[in-house]
Design a protein around this motif. Sequence first.
Motif, PDB file in Angstrom:
ATOM      1  N   LEU A  40      12.379  -5.822  -9.823  1.00 44.59           N
ATOM      2  CA  LEU A  40      12.003  -6.061  -8.026  1.00 44.59           C
ATOM      3  C   LEU A  40      11.033  -6.312  -7.930  1.00 44.59           C
ATOM      4  O   LEU A  40      10.623  -7.185  -6.585  1.00 44.59           O
ATOM      5  CB  LEU A  40      12.979  -4.614  -7.490  1.00 44.59           C
ATOM      6  N   ALA A  41       9.887  -5.174  -8.607  1.00 50.29           N
ATOM      7  CA  ALA A  41       8.628  -5.578  -8.321  1.00 50.29           C
ATOM      8  C   ALA A  41       8.052  -7.259  -8.278  1.00 50.29           C
ATOM      9  O   ALA A  41       7.090  -7.348  -8.143  1.00 50.29           O
ATOM     10  CB  ALA A  41       7.613  -3.963  -8.833  1.00 50.29           C
ATOM     11  N   SER A  42       8.692  -7.442  -9.354  1.00 44.35           N
ATOM     12  CA  SER A  42       8.267  -9.175  -9.863  1.00 44.35           C
ATOM     13  C   SER A  42       8.954  -9.690  -9.208  1.00 44.35           C
ATOM     14  O   SER A  42       8.285 -10.894  -8.666  1.00 44.35           O
ATOM     15  CB  SER A  42       8.745  -9.064 -11.617  1.00 44.35           C
ATOM     16  N   LEU A  43      10.330  -9.673  -8.035  1.00 46.75           N
ATOM     17  CA  LEU A  43      10.723 -10.795  -7.390  1.00 46.75           C
ATOM     18  C   LEU A  43       9.742 -10.560  -6.312  1.00 46.75           C
ATOM     19  O   LEU A  43       9.417 -11.368  -5.575  1.00 46.75           O
ATOM     20  CB  LEU A  43      12.251 -10.276  -7.069  1.00 46.75           C
ATOM     21  N   VAL A  44       9.287  -9.204  -6.267  1.00 50.20           N
ATOM     22  CA  VAL A  44       8.880  -9.605  -4.607  1.00 50.20           C
ATOM     23  C   VAL A  44       7.045  -9.660  -4.819  1.00 50.20           C
ATOM     24  O   VAL A  44       6.575  -9.589  -3.902  1.00 50.20           O
ATOM     25  CB  VAL A  44       8.881  -8.509  -3.450  1.00 50.20           C
ATOM     26  N   GLY A  45       6.861  -9.885  -5.932  1.00 53.35           N
ATOM     27  CA  GLY A  45       5.236 -10.074  -6.100  1.00 53.35           C
ATOM     28  C   GLY A  45       4.242  -9.404  -5.730  1.00 53.35           C
ATOM     29  O   GLY A  45       2.964  -9.344  -5.669  1.00 53.35           O
ATOM     30  N   VAL A  46       4.563  -7.692  -6.837  1.00 58.62           N
ATOM     31  CA  VAL A  46       4.285  -6.756  -6.726  1.00 58.62           C
ATOM     32  C   VAL A  46       3.404  -6.770  -7.855  1.00 58.62           C
ATOM     33  O   VAL A  46       4.664  -7.075  -9.134  1.00 58.62           O
ATOM     34  CB  VAL A  46       4.936  -5.619  -6.233  1.00 58.62           C
ATOM     35  N   SER A  47       2.465  -6.627  -8.627  1.00 64.18           N
ATOM     36  CA  SER A  47       2.080  -6.891  -9.413  1.00 64.18           C
ATOM     37  C   SER A  47       1.227  -5.050  -9.644  1.00 64.18           C
ATOM     38  O   SER A  47       1.334  -3.983  -8.760  1.00 64.18           O
ATOM     39  CB  SER A  47       0.207  -7.107  -9.722  1.00 64.18           C
ATOM     40  N   THR A  48       2.111  -4.754 -11.519  1.00 61.93           N
ATOM     41  CA  THR A  48       1.526  -2.946 -11.473  1.00 61.93           C
ATOM     42  C   THR A  48       0.297  -3.063 -11.603  1.00 61.93           C
ATOM     43  O   THR A  48      -0.416  -2.138 -12.316  1.00 61.93           O
ATOM     44  CB  THR A  48       3.027  -2.646 -12.861  1.00 61.93           C
ATOM     45  N   PRO A  51      -3.020  -1.347  -6.670  1.00 59.72           N
ATOM     46  CA  PRO A  51      -2.139  -0.311  -5.763  1.00 59.72           C
ATOM     47  C   PRO A  51      -1.551  -0.140  -5.532  1.00 59.72           C
ATOM     48  O   PRO A  51      -1.859  -1.420  -4.294  1.00 59.72           O
ATOM     49  CB  PRO A  51      -3.483   1.083  -5.882  1.00 59.72           C
ATOM     50  N   PRO A  52      -0.502   0.633  -4.551  1.00 54.91           N
ATOM     51  CA  PRO A  52       0.676   0.267  -3.537  1.00 54.91           C
ATOM     52  C   PRO A  52      -0.281  -0.189  -2.047  1.00 54.91           C
ATOM     53  O   PRO A  52       0.222  -0.744  -1.330  1.00 54.91           O
ATOM     54  CB  PRO A  52       1.215   1.842  -3.361  1.00 54.91           C
ATOM     55  N   GLU A  53      -1.475   0.604  -1.915  1.00 62.80           N
ATOM     56  CA  GLU A  53      -1.970   0.727  -1.058  1.00 62.80           C
ATOM     57  C   GLU A  53      -2.803  -0.524  -0.658  1.00 62.80           C
ATOM     58  O   GLU A  53      -3.097  -1.148   0.673  1.00 62.80           O
ATOM     59  CB  GLU A  53      -3.250   1.701  -0.473  1.00 62.80           C
ATOM     60  N   ALA A  54      -2.835  -1.851  -1.497  1.00 66.87           N
ATOM     61  CA  ALA A  54      -2.631  -3.299  -1.267  1.00 66.87           C
ATOM     62  C   ALA A  54      -2.162  -3.876  -0.777  1.00 66.87           C
ATOM     63  O   ALA A  54      -2.838  -5.170  -0.358  1.00 66.87           O
ATOM     64  CB  ALA A  54      -3.409  -3.193  -2.563  1.00 66.87           C
ATOM     65  N   TYR A  55      -0.788  -3.925  -0.703  1.00 74.30           N
ATOM     66  CA  TYR A  55       0.430  -4.047   0.256  1.00 74.30           C
ATOM     67  C   TYR A  55       0.810  -4.059   1.642  1.00 74.30           C
ATOM     68  O   TYR A  55       0.364  -2.596   1.282  1.00 74.30           O
ATOM     69  CB  TYR A  55       1.317  -4.215  -1.341  1.00 74.30           C
ATOM     70  N   SER A  56       1.683  -4.264   1.917  1.00 75.78           N
ATOM     71  CA  SER A  56       2.199  -3.914   3.221  1.00 75.78           C
ATOM     72  C   SER A  56       3.681  -4.197   2.819  1.00 75.78           C
ATOM     73  O   SER A  56       4.119  -4.971   2.428  1.00 75.78           O
ATOM     74  CB  SER A  56       1.424  -4.427   4.274  1.00 75.78           C
ATOM     75  N   GLY A  57       4.530  -3.445   4.153  1.00 74.28           N
ATOM     76  CA  GLY A  57       5.863  -3.638   4.487  1.00 74.28           C
ATOM     77  C   GLY A  57       6.068  -3.172   3.480  1.00 74.28           C
ATOM     78  O   GLY A  57       6.124  -2.123   2.197  1.00 74.28           O
ATOM     79  N   LEU A  58       7.027  -4.394   2.864  1.00 71.64           N
ATOM     80  CA  LEU A  58       8.595  -4.249   2.056  1.00 71.64           C
ATOM     81  C   LEU A  58       7.127  -4.120   0.025  1.00 71.64           C
ATOM     82  O   LEU A  58       8.046  -3.094  -0.111  1.00 71.64           O
ATOM     83  CB  LEU A  58       8.995  -5.281   1.882  1.00 71.64           C
ATOM     84  N   HIS A  60       4.429  -2.747  -0.040  1.00 77.94           N
ATOM     85  CA  HIS A  60       3.996  -2.072  -0.421  1.00 77.94           C
ATOM     86  C   HIS A  60       4.887  -0.131  -0.404  1.00 77.94           C
ATOM     87  O   HIS A  60       5.192   0.393  -1.619  1.00 77.94           O
ATOM     88  CB  HIS A  60       3.504  -1.180   1.047  1.00 77.94           C
ATOM     89  N   TRP A  61       6.422  -0.468  -0.422  1.00 79.05           N
ATOM     90  CA  TRP A  61       6.597   0.374  -0.520  1.00 79.05           C
ATOM     91  C   TRP A  61       7.706   0.342  -1.861  1.00 79.05           C
ATOM     92  O   TRP A  61       7.927   1.341  -2.627  1.00 79.05           O
ATOM     93  CB  TRP A  61       8.340   0.151   0.485  1.00 79.05           C
ATOM     94  N   ILE A  62       8.170  -1.211  -2.319  1.00 73.81           N
ATOM     95  CA  ILE A  62       8.481  -0.753  -3.459  1.00 73.81           C
ATOM     96  C   ILE A  62       7.734  -0.821  -4.636  1.00 73.81           C
ATOM     97  O   ILE A  62       7.758  -0.284  -5.287  1.00 73.81           O
ATOM     98  CB  ILE A  62       8.862  -2.754  -3.826  1.00 73.81           C
ATOM     99  N   ALA A  63       5.728  -1.541  -4.236  1.00 69.74           N
ATOM    100  CA  ALA A  63       5.042  -0.472  -5.231  1.00 69.74           C
ATOM    101  C   ALA A  63       4.266   0.132  -5.075  1.00 69.74           C
ATOM    102  O   ALA A  63       5.075   1.472  -6.063  1.00 69.74           O
ATOM    103  CB  ALA A  63       3.890  -0.948  -4.499  1.00 69.74           C
ATOM    104  N   LEU A  64       4.588   1.256  -4.244  1.00 71.50           N
ATOM    105  CA  LEU A  64       4.744   2.526  -4.205  1.00 71.50           C
ATOM    106  C   LEU A  64       6.068   3.303  -4.807  1.00 71.50           C
ATOM    107  O   LEU A  64       5.996   4.429  -5.814  1.00 71.50           O
ATOM    108  CB  LEU A  64       4.942   3.075  -2.962  1.00 71.50           C
ATOM    109  N   VAL A  70       7.477   5.231 -12.088  1.00 70.16           N
ATOM    110  CA  VAL A  70       6.910   4.532 -13.930  1.00 70.16           C
ATOM    111  C   VAL A  70       6.344   6.396 -14.047  1.00 70.16           C
ATOM    112  O   VAL A  70       5.907   6.973 -14.765  1.00 70.16           O
ATOM    113  CB  VAL A  70       5.958   3.846 -13.580  1.00 70.16           C
ATOM    114  N   ASN A  71       5.210   6.648 -12.802  1.00 73.36           N
ATOM    115  CA  ASN A  71       4.368   8.121 -13.308  1.00 73.36           C
ATOM    116  C   ASN A  71       5.828   9.398 -13.175  1.00 73.36           C
ATOM    117  O   ASN A  71       4.898  10.582 -14.670  1.00 73.36           O
ATOM    118  CB  ASN A  71       3.069   8.505 -12.000  1.00 73.36           C
TER     119      ASN A  71
END
Length: 168
Positions: A40-48, A51-58, A60-64, A70-71
């Motif tokens: 899902l992170a890959s599909l929405v363009g979230v890089s692991t 940090p989640p704070e670098a994203y917004s909206g959906l 950010h939520w997926i990254a968080l 993971v942690n």
Amino acid sequence: MSSREDLLLRRIRGLLAFFIAALVLSGLTAFPLRWELDVLASLVGVSTDVPPEAYSGLQHWIALVHQGVVNTYAAYPFMAYGTDWLAFAHLVIAVAFLGPLRDPVRNRWVLEFGMIACVMVIPTALICGTIRGIPLYWQLIDCSFGIFGILPLGLARHYTLQLEADEH
């Protein structure tokens, strides 16, 4: 059995087969949660690596959520056992619907139990989601499971009541 009763029974069984399949699929998706979040992170363009704070909206939520899973799994892998039991519960509930699949009139109470459970999804998602800091749009996605679940069960119950009336 009349052709009307046969038609009602086929409709009921089709709706229940769909509902059972949805419960099983939903349950099975709770096992590979980490892998699904990776996808899902890959599909929405979230890089692991970001940090989640670098994203917004959906994003950010997926990254968080991804970072949290993971942690948590790295430090406390036994926490995944909770989602294993969530998956198990879905599978067990699906088994309960085999009764009305076989004999809907005699097991109508299972349909009504399922409908009550679907209604209970909504306040649970909204109350617990708010307490846990889940974004409203995600709470509404969770509510949709109750809304979409009650539709086939309500229709199956409607047909079951017709079948029961025809039998008397």
